[in-house]
Design an enzyme around this catalytic site. Sequence first.
Site, mmCIF file in Angstrom:
data_model
loop_
_atom_site.group_PDB
_atom_site.id
_atom_site.type_symbol
_atom_site.label_atom_id
_atom_site.label_comp_id
_atom_site.label_asym_id
_atom_site.label_seq_id
_atom_site.Cartn_x
_atom_site.Cartn_y
_atom_site.Cartn_z
ATOM 1 N N GLY C 66 -9.288 -15.912 19.014
ATOM 2 C CA GLY C 66 -10.668 -16.183 19.407
ATOM 3 C C GLY C 66 -11.446 -16.951 18.346
ATOM 4 N N SER C 305 3.964 -2.834 6.009
ATOM 5 C CA SER C 305 4.660 -4.016 6.480
ATOM 6 C C SER C 305 6.154 -3.784 6.598
ATOM 7 C CB SER C 305 4.431 -5.175 5.536
ATOM 8 O OG SER C 305 5.271 -6.232 5.918
ATOM 9 N N ARG C 351 12.470 -4.374 15.492
ATOM 10 C CA ARG C 351 11.602 -3.198 15.447
ATOM 11 C C ARG C 351 11.980 -2.117 16.452
ATOM 12 N NH1 ARG C 351 5.808 -6.255 14.772
ATOM 13 N NH2 ARG C 351 6.203 -6.795 12.619
#
Lengths: 229, 251, 660
Positions: C66, C305, C351
């Site tokens: 955005g 992370s 993941r």
Amino acid sequence: MVLTQQRNIVTRTWGSSVGKKFVMAVTGVIFLLYVIAHMIGNLKIFFGQETFDAYSEHLRTLGAEIFGYEGVLWIIRVVLLASVVLHMAAAFSLWYKAKRARPVGYQHKGHQGSYAARTMRWGGVIIALFVIWHILDLTLGTVNPDPAGGAYAKLVASFDRPIVAIFYIVAMVALSFHISHGLWSGIQTLGGNSAVKQHALKSFSIVVGVVIAVGFAIIPVSVMFGLVR
Amino acid sequence: MRITLRVWRQKNADAKGKMEKYKLDDVDEDMSFLEMLDVLNEKLILQGEDPVSFDHDCREGICGSCAMVINGTPHGPQKNTTTCQLHMRHFKDGDTIDVEPWRARAFPVIKDLVTDRSAFDQIIQAGGYVSVNTGSAPEAHATPVDKVSADDAFDAATCIGCGACVAACPNGSSMLFTAAKVTHLGLLPQGQPERQTRAISMLAKQDELDFGGCTNVGACAEVCPKGIPLASISRLNHDVLGATLAGARAD
Amino acid sequence: MSELQQEPTAVQGEGRWLLGDPIADDRAPDSPVGDRWSDRKFSARLVNPANRRKMTAIIVGTGLAGGAAAATLGEAGYHVKSFCFQDSPRRAHSIAAQGGINAAKNYRNDGDSVHRLFYDTVKGGDFRSRESNVHRLAEVSLNIIDQCVAQGVPFAREYSGLLDTRSFGGTQVSRTFYARGQTGQQLLIGAYSALERQIAAGTVEMHPRTEMLDLIVADGRARGIVTRSILTGKIETHLADVVVLCTGGYGNVYYLSTNAKGSNVTAAWRAHKRGALFANPCYTQIHPTCIPVSGEYQSKLTLMSESLRNDGRVWVPKERGDNRPPNQIPEEERDYYLERQYPSFGNLVPRDIASRAAKNMCDAEQGVGPGGLGVYLDFKDAIGRLGRHAVEAKYGNLFEMYQRITGDDPYEVPMRIYPAIHYTMGGLWVDYDLRSTIPGLFVGGEANFSDHGANRLGASALMQGLADGYFVLPTTVPNYLADGPFDPIDESHPAVVEAVESTKGRIDKLLSANGNRTVDSFHRELGQLIWDQCGMARSKEGLEKALDRLPSLREEFWRDVKIVGTGDGFNQSLEKAGRVADFLELGELMCTDALHREESCGGHFRVEHQTEDGEAQRDDENFSYVAAWEYGGDQSGAKPILHKEDLEFSYVHPSQRSYK
């Protein structure tokens, strides 16, 4: 970017909070150089009355061929006075700005920043009051017990009053704090600090502040203990 | 553990606020400070009382939303830690904790602990960017940046815009915030063309917004959750001095 | 679309949804995949610079997508109105991304290319994404790095002064650019500064602390939004020629997630209820390296992370319920299960695989820490090999963060990690132009479903957000605006009046309930239910249980929620309540989607569909499609309508993912 009006260097400088700090830094450097010279001169007291009075007279005849008797001294006085006016005007202006910036204070007061840094303003006020007394006492002699005496005589007469000697020492402690923070702060203001140098610069400033204060305070102490008569 | 909280309650911007006392009996030491406030708020809601409003979002110390002065220190007693990352294990059973909003004219209180920090956005608008339009960028490897400058720029760029610097500053100055941005961009080759105008414009905006002036007290850097170096301010001063002497102006 | 609904076969869902018309993307050019984006850019119509000022674009959300889109459209000269619920656009949740951003620069000369990034992303997404979109993403990745560097993003550099990269889960090349552990923050500050520059220039009008509560669809086009000022509670309308939603994902449906507390689905869900299809809601990503839950009061989960897996080794004690402190468990009694099960990728498996493996270990009672919900991530070997200093340089801030939260020092004691919800691949359905099914409504970033298929690879979210924001939307939005000018509308338009009234009605209803439970207690209950039944592993039985419970939970919420205070002013409980109300509805669609997808793929693991050794079993024959759901209506018992977009794979051929 926003348009700012082109102004001359004086308004450009005085017009910003950092510009005012430049003024304080530059005038601070002038004070510091003066104070160092003054301290070195004062230490001649330990060489006896004659040397000290001769030094005092020498200050008045310095450069007399060009500037006349007391000419250089007056130039120094005018520069110092102008610096005092600018230094204090900038300080008061920033003080006012700070007051305005926080209309409602904290219920629980914090204690961040060093003691010296947080007390610069009141320290400066103490020093200013001291300087006024100091001029009345030792320069003009108005409040000195021996107003007609020479420099040496006036000094000894003044410090023979323990309350005056103690006031002097207290003022030197304030001066030491003021220099300890002010010297580093001036370097920071003039853009000379870096993360690597910061610790060294702060330590250096503290050493300078302490050395100057001790250099001055040793004289009233010596008078009080009868080492200088 | 048992904790007594004294929290600044203020209904809205115009209302007069005051400290209110609350007691919590079942605080776990592994709770974050904000989770402790959540527990308080759940209690308050069930009692039909207005919960304490506070800004928070990521709760992992990076968004910069959470902002409260805890026992006189912005973000509380832990160094380099935002309020959301402060855990109750740093307090003792029986402690009384004072919680207040940031205090600055430029950060007016909206409600309770919530303040309006849009002044920071205005400072950025004054020049906290590199004027590059999308699509006009050269190949990324065209300009190498020496690692030392890149790392120093990074240290300054870690600023999260939380405003703790202003809250702690006895002068209410936003200098560390402004300096962090000026340092970040001023150390990179991409930031060079606008370096002086950036410094002077952002500073002018900061002055205009009624932040105080910096007097190098250093409280800002002590409380900065990201450890922005105080020397950043010296860099800002350096750039402002250069711009002032050169008569640089932004337009 | 809804005229052609047909009842689904009984086997598929026992009447929990209806089957509608298929849907397709008609915007990607027919050319070879590598030419599609340049062809599309050329065929896109342009707007005369003099007319751009007269066109208003609403952009909701100021994250990477955005913020970048608002800045770029502002630079181009459009009148942009940008909205965020945070107090500053700089605080959007993109800021929390740690690891990095992928780009096919091949600076390492390690065999990377646009095609390989494309290939890895399609494969990583378990063959459930659209090839055209993914290829464009890979192409644009190159420009993103250039753009960010020019903005002053302080990426990590080597001593040569050139950009450093590292490798990330799911890939064998080193293509991830990073800025210590704060890449998201640095990229967002770049986009934010570009946005602030446009605000200063007057092209972007910024509305912080303003929440979008409804979409205004007038005469078949999205023409504006209804907002509530978080400060004053004022309900306002903003009208425009085009509306772009870049409002992020819906991970907070789980209550505990790594999302920011404010992250919500409201904008997207409102658009869905106004007619935009919602695609693949069951594709949610679980991140394997989060800090485990420590207690009841837990308000969010903190991610560390994934880059930690580059040097950390994951293990659990071989023996069940081994309570010894980790440092007292000898090497031979440790099970480095990822290295054992996946010898070629080891600790760097994608993941979903890493997460599920951790869950399996904990289910087998080999988990560690409180409740046995954790596994160790150990840096002892890395510290031994690289030295503490090097480890500190790479991961210092992550280690600090871990220590701050848990009180344990990861240099001395292995970290404890557990999976947590982190990202949602599903989102509003969009075509190649990022247009939703409502004309004039575009969707970018995590809020759309487009690029990650059933599983997102690490360091790809930042890439997608910026690709959409800087490069895709600024091309496709003007193409739409070139259709204009549209008929002017004002506040008196019936669609505007209706949207405002329904928004006010909802708020009044929430405030008037005055029940006995807090918003958070409902949210926790919803979160636990969705996590248990639609989390890391899903079953028909569990999903049906959830689907049976959700309507009653929703009914209880509206009846029994307690909100103190009023609507006209700052009221954080009211904000939360509105968001939770939407999560309660979304949760049902997620479970329906998960129930209907009788296969396992990516983040969606159905226990009924696994191979003998417990790996996900895709069913390409029956499920190689995007499930785009149409809102069934407000009446109770209304069923969502499924529209299928068939996926074609002409360049990357579906294969069973293997990371062994």
